[in-house]
Design a protein around this motif. Structure first.
Motif, short mmCIF file in Angstrom:
data_model
loop_
_atom_site.label_atom_id
_atom_site.label_comp_id
_atom_site.label_asym_id
_atom_site.label_seq_id
_atom_site.Cartn_x
_atom_site.Cartn_y
_atom_site.Cartn_z
N GLY A 143 -45.57 62.71 -30.33
CA GLY A 143 -45.79 63.44 -29.29
C GLY A 143 -45.53 63.14 -27.93
N THR A 144 -45.48 61.64 -27.66
CA THR A 144 -45.15 61.12 -26.49
C THR A 144 -43.46 60.92 -26.36
N ARG A 145 -43.08 60.78 -27.32
CA ARG A 145 -41.45 60.84 -27.41
C ARG A 145 -41.00 62.15 -26.72
N GLU A 146 -41.64 63.19 -26.72
CA GLU A 146 -41.37 64.56 -26.10
C GLU A 146 -41.84 64.99 -24.67
N LEU A 147 -42.92 64.20 -24.42
CA LEU A 147 -43.53 64.62 -23.28
C LEU A 147 -43.51 63.35 -22.34
N SER A 148 -43.59 63.60 -20.83
CA SER A 148 -43.68 62.37 -20.15
C SER A 148 -45.34 61.88 -19.98
N THR A 149 -45.75 61.18 -19.16
CA THR A 149 -47.03 60.43 -19.27
C THR A 149 -48.04 61.46 -18.89
N LEU A 150 -47.78 62.21 -17.77
CA LEU A 150 -49.08 63.06 -17.38
C LEU A 150 -49.42 64.13 -18.21
N PRO A 151 -48.25 64.95 -18.79
CA PRO A 151 -48.25 65.97 -19.58
C PRO A 151 -49.10 65.57 -21.03
N ALA A 152 -48.61 64.34 -21.41
CA ALA A 152 -49.15 64.00 -22.87
C ALA A 152 -50.63 63.62 -22.45
N ALA A 153 -50.86 62.98 -21.32
CA ALA A 153 -52.32 62.63 -21.26
C ALA A 153 -53.15 63.83 -21.06
N ALA A 154 -52.67 64.82 -20.56
CA ALA A 154 -53.36 66.02 -20.10
C ALA A 154 -53.49 66.82 -21.63
N CYS A 155 -52.39 66.63 -22.54
CA CYS A 155 -52.67 67.37 -23.71
C CYS A 155 -53.81 66.36 -24.61
N LEU A 156 -53.68 65.19 -24.69
CA LEU A 156 -54.81 64.48 -25.44
C LEU A 156 -56.04 64.49 -24.99
N LEU A 157 -56.31 64.61 -23.73
CA LEU A 157 -57.48 64.81 -22.95
C LEU A 157 -58.27 66.31 -23.49
N GLY A 158 -57.02 67.22 -23.37
CA GLY A 158 -57.30 68.71 -23.72
C GLY A 158 -57.94 68.73 -25.02
N GLY A 159 -57.23 68.07 -25.88
CA GLY A 159 -57.75 67.99 -27.28
C GLY A 159 -59.15 67.74 -27.69
N ALA A 160 -59.30 66.52 -26.95
CA ALA A 160 -60.73 65.91 -26.97
C ALA A 160 -61.83 66.65 -26.40
N LEU A 161 -61.62 67.39 -25.22
CA LEU A 161 -62.59 68.10 -24.67
C LEU A 161 -62.73 69.27 -25.40
N SER A 162 -61.64 70.05 -25.85
CA SER A 162 -61.68 71.28 -26.73
C SER A 162 -62.49 70.86 -27.94
N PHE A 163 -62.63 69.72 -28.56
CA PHE A 163 -63.11 69.58 -29.76
C PHE A 163 -64.79 69.22 -29.51
N MET A 164 -64.72 68.75 -28.18
CA MET A 164 -66.12 68.60 -27.81
C MET A 164 -67.04 69.80 -27.56
N ALA A 165 -66.09 70.80 -26.84
CA ALA A 165 -66.84 72.17 -26.71
C ALA A 165 -67.09 72.70 -28.25
N LEU A 166 -66.20 72.54 -29.26
CA LEU A 166 -66.39 73.20 -30.57
C LEU A 166 -67.59 72.49 -31.36
N ASP A 167 -67.77 71.35 -30.94
CA ASP A 167 -68.85 70.50 -31.82
C ASP A 167 -70.05 71.04 -31.13
N ARG A 168 -70.34 71.33 -29.81
CA ARG A 168 -71.39 71.55 -29.20
C ARG A 168 -71.89 73.02 -29.55
N TYR A 169 -70.58 73.81 -29.85
CA TYR A 169 -70.96 75.17 -30.35
C TYR A 169 -71.46 75.21 -31.71
#
Length: 224
Positions: free
Chosen positions: A48-74
């Protein structure tokens, strides 16, 4: 097909002595957690990091964690016992896509294929046990469901092969999003359940799971 195979293995219960049953279950859970971490460390994040720069990569990783947290709470609010199933699919689908795109671009598929197999066996085991303990359907219907879910692998690989090989940035974002979700699942749902009082064997399952991924990475030429 390691996914329904893990579910079939989970049907074996009441091992004697009783401590062996507990050790076995916690060890398999740890094996799945270790394999998930190896997928993050050796496939999803590097690719993943081979294809994205630092900021978009970090945003995607954090977005995945937050999305799964929301799913877990649901799921917790609705008392739906599928956290292990969600963790299983969160790496299975993007890795299958990566498998197809790698094949389309002429790259090696050995490591991804090995990781998918190693992960789905303990994850199928854990997801089956979790859903059975919550009284979710009969064993036969669950195994049938897992078999149908396993078909997502070839379908997603074909999608990657024919449609996403030219969109490497999108595939990289999907991988990092999945990596964030996996890490959340490991530390929220899997790792806390691995440890047993006065027992040090189950955590070795996590090491073995990670070691299998590392050996596959080295055999593929990822390390000198």
């Amino acid at each position: 097909m390691a996914m329904p195979a893990g579910a079939l293995l989970a049907k074996i219960e009441n091992l004697q002595p009783r401590w062996l049953e507990e050790e076995f279950r916690h060890g398999v859970m740890a094996l799945g957690g270790g394999a998930l971490v190896s997928a993050v460390a050796l496939v999803l994040v590097p690719e993943g990091t081979r294809e994205l720069s630092t900021l978009p990569a970090a945003a995607c990783l954090l977005g995945g964690a937050l999305s799964f947290m929301a799913l877990d709470r649901y799921l917790a609010a609705n008392q739906t016992p599928v956290s292990q199933l969600a963790a299983m699919l969160s790496d299975f689908i993007p890795e299958s896509i990566a498998l197809g795109t790698a094949a389309a671009l002429g790259g090696s598929t050995l490591l991804i294929g090995v990781l998918i197999t190693v992960q789905n066996l303990p994850e199928g085991f854990n997801a089956f046990r979790e859903m059975r303990e919550a009284g979710s359907r009969s064993p036969r219907s669950l195994i049938l469901k897992f078999t149908l879910l396993a078909m997502l692998g070839p379908v997603m690989a074909l999608v990657g092969y024919f449609f996403l090989a030219d969109f490497s940035t999108l595939v990289g974002g999907i991988m990092l999003f999945a990596a964030g979700g996996i890490l959340y699942s490991v530390f929220q749902d899997i790792a806390p359940q691995v440890r047993m009082q006065n027992s040090w064997l189950p955590p070795l399952g996590a090491i073995i799971g990670f070691l299998i991924g590392m050996v596959g990475y080295m055999l593929e030429g990822g390390a000198a």
